[in-house]
Design a protein around this motif. Structure first.
Motif, PDB file in Angstrom:
ATOM      1  N   GLU A  21      16.567   6.667   1.457  1.00  0.00           N
ATOM      2  CA  GLU A  21      15.705   5.489   1.413  1.00  0.00           C
ATOM      3  C   GLU A  21      14.258   5.823   1.076  1.00  0.00           C
ATOM      4  O   GLU A  21      13.573   5.036   0.433  1.00  0.00           O
ATOM      5  CB  GLU A  21      15.737   4.762   2.766  1.00  0.00           C
ATOM      6  N   LYS A  29      17.780   4.417 -10.255  1.00  0.00           N
ATOM      7  CA  LYS A  29      18.580   3.290 -10.739  1.00  0.00           C
ATOM      8  C   LYS A  29      20.080   3.552 -10.638  1.00  0.00           C
ATOM      9  O   LYS A  29      20.840   2.695 -10.180  1.00  0.00           O
ATOM     10  CB  LYS A  29      18.211   2.986 -12.195  1.00  0.00           C
ATOM     11  N   PRO A  79      21.105   4.147  -4.613  1.00  0.00           N
ATOM     12  CA  PRO A  79      21.117   2.696  -4.389  1.00  0.00           C
ATOM     13  C   PRO A  79      20.339   2.244  -3.160  1.00  0.00           C
ATOM     14  O   PRO A  79      19.939   1.071  -3.081  1.00  0.00           O
ATOM     15  CB  PRO A  79      22.606   2.383  -4.223  1.00  0.00           C
ATOM     16  N   ARG A 121      14.142   2.837  -1.329  1.00  0.00           N
ATOM     17  CA  ARG A 121      13.221   1.704  -1.249  1.00  0.00           C
ATOM     18  C   ARG A 121      11.757   2.120  -1.338  1.00  0.00           C
ATOM     19  O   ARG A 121      10.881   1.295  -1.599  1.00  0.00           O
ATOM     20  CB  ARG A 121      13.445   0.922   0.039  1.00  0.00           C
ATOM     21  N   LEU A 157      12.221  -1.081  -7.491  1.00  0.00           N
ATOM     22  CA  LEU A 157      12.018  -1.110  -6.049  1.00  0.00           C
ATOM     23  C   LEU A 157      11.499  -2.467  -5.580  1.00  0.00           C
ATOM     24  O   LEU A 157      11.794  -2.896  -4.458  1.00  0.00           O
ATOM     25  CB  LEU A 157      11.060   0.012  -5.629  1.00  0.00           C
ATOM     26  N   ARG A 182      14.545  -4.606  -5.254  1.00  0.00           N
ATOM     27  CA  ARG A 182      15.278  -4.274  -4.028  1.00  0.00           C
ATOM     28  C   ARG A 182      14.584  -4.853  -2.803  1.00  0.00           C
ATOM     29  O   ARG A 182      15.246  -5.309  -1.860  1.00  0.00           O
ATOM     30  CB  ARG A 182      15.413  -2.749  -3.896  1.00  0.00           C
ATOM     31  N   LYS A 183      13.261  -4.828  -2.796  1.00  0.00           N
ATOM     32  CA  LYS A 183      12.524  -5.407  -1.677  1.00  0.00           C
ATOM     33  C   LYS A 183      12.802  -6.902  -1.568  1.00  0.00           C
ATOM     34  O   LYS A 183      13.057  -7.420  -0.468  1.00  0.00           O
ATOM     35  CB  LYS A 183      11.013  -5.172  -1.851  1.00  0.00           C
ATOM     36  N   LYS A 231      15.323  -8.493  -2.485  1.00  0.00           N
ATOM     37  CA  LYS A 231      16.718  -8.741  -2.120  1.00  0.00           C
ATOM     38  C   LYS A 231      17.022  -8.338  -0.683  1.00  0.00           C
ATOM     39  O   LYS A 231      17.804  -9.025   0.010  1.00  0.00           O
ATOM     40  CB  LYS A 231      17.638  -7.974  -3.066  1.00  0.00           C
ATOM     41  N   LEU A 232      16.377  -7.255  -0.185  1.00  0.00           N
ATOM     42  CA  LEU A 232      16.823  -6.656   1.067  1.00  0.00           C
ATOM     43  C   LEU A 232      15.816  -6.664   2.217  1.00  0.00           C
ATOM     44  O   LEU A 232      16.208  -6.489   3.375  1.00  0.00           O
ATOM     45  CB  LEU A 232      17.228  -5.194   0.807  1.00  0.00           C
ATOM     46  N   TRP A 235       8.075  -0.027   1.222  1.00  0.00           N
ATOM     47  CA  TRP A 235       8.785  -0.377  -0.013  1.00  0.00           C
ATOM     48  C   TRP A 235       7.968   0.017  -1.233  1.00  0.00           C
ATOM     49  O   TRP A 235       6.744   0.123  -1.187  1.00  0.00           O
ATOM     50  CB  TRP A 235       9.072  -1.880  -0.060  1.00  0.00           C
TER      51      TRP A 235
END
Length: 421
Positions: A284, A306, A310, A313, A336, A339-340, A342-343, A353
């Motif tokens: 992470e 990428k 996975p 972050r 990134l 991803r932030k 989304k998560l 992040w």
């Protein structure tokens, strides 16, 4: 005193407790806690008499799980500390549930190490060790590592006797000037304690030969590792090669800190290529600031993030040698950020992040590649001899004998760290 009935705390009160009488006024609540699990006396200064009384009381607390004894000897004379420390550690040695010991920010060094070595070699329940900023030096560093290796044997004996024994899971030993001289001993420690999950050994003056040995002969066995922080030591391309070979073995790793370690331009590429193998899917956080990393490594890191990382972050790249407008950085930032979104959820810690601020990037050094190639000319036999001499010097006398067989054996082990260019 904490309101939590399982915690006793004098944390940060700045008390100067020289004698048992000085401590008596503050310790009554601890005497009354039958099921205490955590004791926190950090941020005070305790003399021999106070430590003896505290030890006597702690010895009766069979439920104790955590002893935070950080920063308790400020202003004390060196000749006071061994007796005071011995009183405390001897008293808690037999506590069956004491899994965590924190001795951060106490000045031990070579002259006051003996009580600590005795405790660490014998306290079978030990699971989490915090030993940061203690002024150990390489000689004491060897002795501490050897004590932990002896502890492994004690743990194994206890298991064979039917006891429920925890693995050593946490080793925090930073800012202790461990240097190359103690790395043979620490590599053996981690070879034995191979269930460790968190290791932080920042700012220890470990150079590339020692880093390479630690990784290839010690940390290559720690396949349950979740957090590794070796920031502010010296890797260069030599250490980077060892790291690249070992990283795919750490399939559980979540956080990797290699910042401010002179990883080098080529070393950055080697690490990125290792991460691209797809074995670090739980990673992470990746800290790589101030490492002489250049655009090719950034491109490889972006691709790895990428395709093979996975869970990534957060990546820290400030202080390296590329343009802030590099297209690979732009791609990494976009990845990134997505991803932030989304998560991360509703409450976001922005520092957890994305790519860090790139406010201190450096100019590319045209001689970078030449430096990398020059270092690669060092033979494994020369590295082996240097490590053994460092160990000798750390112990102030040649108790480690430099002979051809040992040099050959160590050189053979170091040879295994080489990976193809």
């Amino acid at each position: 005193m904490s309101k939590d009935t399982k915690t006793f705390s004098l944390e940060g009160k700045g008390l100067k407790l020289d004698t048992a009488e000085d401590l008596e006024a503050h310790i009554a609540p601890l005497r009354g806690l039958q099921d205490v699990e955590e004791v926190r006396v950090l941020g005070n200064t305790l003399g021999v008499g106070a430590c003896k009384l505290l030890g006597e009381v702690l010895a009766t607390k069979k439920t104790l799980k955590v002893a935070n004894l950080a920063d308790i000897f400020t202003g004390r004379l060196l000749n006071e500390i061994p007796e005071a420390l011995s009183s405390l550690l001897t008293s808690i040695l037999n506590l069956p549930n004491l899994r965590t010991i924190n001795l951060n920010d106490n000045a031990f060094g070579l002259n006051t190490q003996e009580p600590l070595i005795a405790f660490l070699s014998s306290h079978v329940p030990l699971q989490h060790l915090y030993l940061n900023n203690n002024g150990l030096g390489p000689h004491a560093g060897i002795n501490i590592a050897n004590a932990l290796s002896k502890l492994h044997a004690k743990k194994e004996e206890a298991r064979k006797a039917g006891q429920d024994v925890p693995d050593l899971e946490t080793v925090i030993c930073g800012r202790n000037r461990l240097e190359n001289g103690s790395m043979m001993a620490w590599a053996e420690t981690f070879r034995l304690h191979n269930k460790v999950k968190e290791i932080k050994m920042v700012q220890n003056g470990i150079r590339q030969e020692g880093i390479s040995l630690l990784l290839s002969e010690g940390l290559n066995h720690t396949t349950d590792l979740k957090t590794l922080d070796l920031q502010d030591n010296t890797f260069t391309v030599m250490g980077a090669r060892a790291l690249a070979k070992v990283v795919p073995l750490w399939t559980e790793v979540v956080e990797l800190g290699i910042g401010d370690s002179l990883l080098s331009a080529k070393g950055g590429v080697l690490l990125a290529e290792a991460l691209a193998k797809g074995q670090n899917t739980k990673l992470e956080i990746l800290r790589l600031q101030y490492n002489d990393i250049t655009a090719p490594a950034v491109k490889s890191l972006s691709t790895a993030a990428k395709d093979a990382l996975p869970a990534l972050r957060r990546i820290e790249l400030n202080g390296n040698k590329f343009s802030e407008d590099d297209e690979s950085i732009t791609a990494l930032q976009a990845l990134l950020e997505a991803r932030k979104e989304k998560l991360a959820g509703d409450v976001v810690d922005e520092d957890a992040w994305g790519v860090d601020s790139l406010s201190d990037l450096e100019e590319l050094d045209s001689d970078e590649e030449d430096e990398d190639e020059e270092e690669e000319g060092i033979t494994t036999e020369e590295r082996a001899k240097k490590l053994i001499r460092d160990a000798e010097e750390a112990q102030e006398e040649p108790t480690v004998q430099l002979n051809d067989k040992e040099v050959d054996d160590l050189a053979g082990k170091l040879e295994k760290t080489t990976i193809s260019k």
